[in-house]
Design an enzyme around this catalytic site. Sequence first.
Site, PDB file in Angstrom:
ATOM      1  N   ASP A 234      -3.165   0.837 -11.543  1.00 41.64           N
ATOM      2  CA  ASP A 234      -3.858   0.063 -11.946  1.00 41.64           C
ATOM      3  C   ASP A 234      -3.108  -1.080 -10.982  1.00 41.64           C
ATOM      4  OD1 ASP A 234      -6.298   1.179 -12.770  1.00 41.64           O
ATOM      5  OD2 ASP A 234      -6.355   0.250 -14.885  1.00 41.64           O
TER       6      ASP A 234
ATOM      7  N   PHE B  86      -5.520  13.152 -17.673  1.00 41.21           N
ATOM      8  CA  PHE B  86      -5.984  11.885 -18.125  1.00 41.21           C
ATOM      9  C   PHE B  86      -4.927  10.880 -19.504  1.00 41.21           C
ATOM     10  CE2 PHE B  86      -7.661   7.898 -20.452  1.00 41.21           C
ATOM     11  CZ  PHE B  86      -7.862   7.231 -19.005  1.00 41.21           C
TER      12      PHE B  86
ATOM     13  N   GLU C 195       0.641  -0.673  -0.551  1.00 39.23           N
ATOM     14  CA  GLU C 195      -0.032   0.043  -0.069  1.00 39.23           C
ATOM     15  C   GLU C 195       0.925   1.324   0.097  1.00 39.23           C
ATOM     16  OE1 GLU C 195      -3.115   1.978  -0.374  1.00 39.23           O
ATOM     17  OE2 GLU C 195      -3.242  -0.352  -0.486  1.00 39.23           O
TER      18      GLU C 195
END
Length: 231
Positions: free
Chosen positions: A93, A84, A67
């Site tokens: 991802d 983006f 994490e």
Amino acid sequence: MMIWLSKLLASFRYALEGLKYTLVSQRNMRIHYIAALIVLLLSLYLPLRKVEVLILFVCILLVIVAELINTAVEAVIDLVTEEFHPLAKVAKDVAAGAVLLCSGMAVVVGVSVFYPYMGFLSLSHLEGTPYSRNIGLAALIAFNFFLTLMIKAVAHRLGKWNWEPSMTTSLASCIATSLMVIVHNLLATLLLILLTALMMGTILHNKERKNPAILGVILGALVAVIAFRLM
């Protein structure tokens, strides 16, 4: 010597600042910390062996480290660009995927470690269930996860996006089918079928996800049935 010591203490302080930042800013990190506290409290309450406690420590640290790396990757990407970008999405991802794998492994290990001691928590109805079957079920769910992921990747590479099995329905179908085989209770089986049908009904409202949802249910059920034939 004093300069070296002050730098060392500063490095510890910076590291603690990083831990504090993730704990304050990241909801998932707070969930990981709460889960870690619960696991540690259980390890104090239950008569775990030294090896089992060490394994739990390693799993907790792996999840937290994953994490931390995920948060660092997100921070660097947000620093480079606020717009983006497909590669930025890939990086985020992939980092999130690493956290997911570590968390999944921690759950499997935690259940496997605590399962034999569940009698101490007054779960007497679980006594007598084979420990090997518990490990086999965890391995089955993990196998189904990786198989579904591989099929999704192959379908995506072939451009057959509508033929990618849904991970959600695949796992749900695998778990439900496994429980039906294990429980041997008509009422419980009917309730599991009802829950699966309700989930499918909700998903099938989205016409674009109809094929993936159906494929996921079929894949999960097949994996469970074949696995229990082999167990």
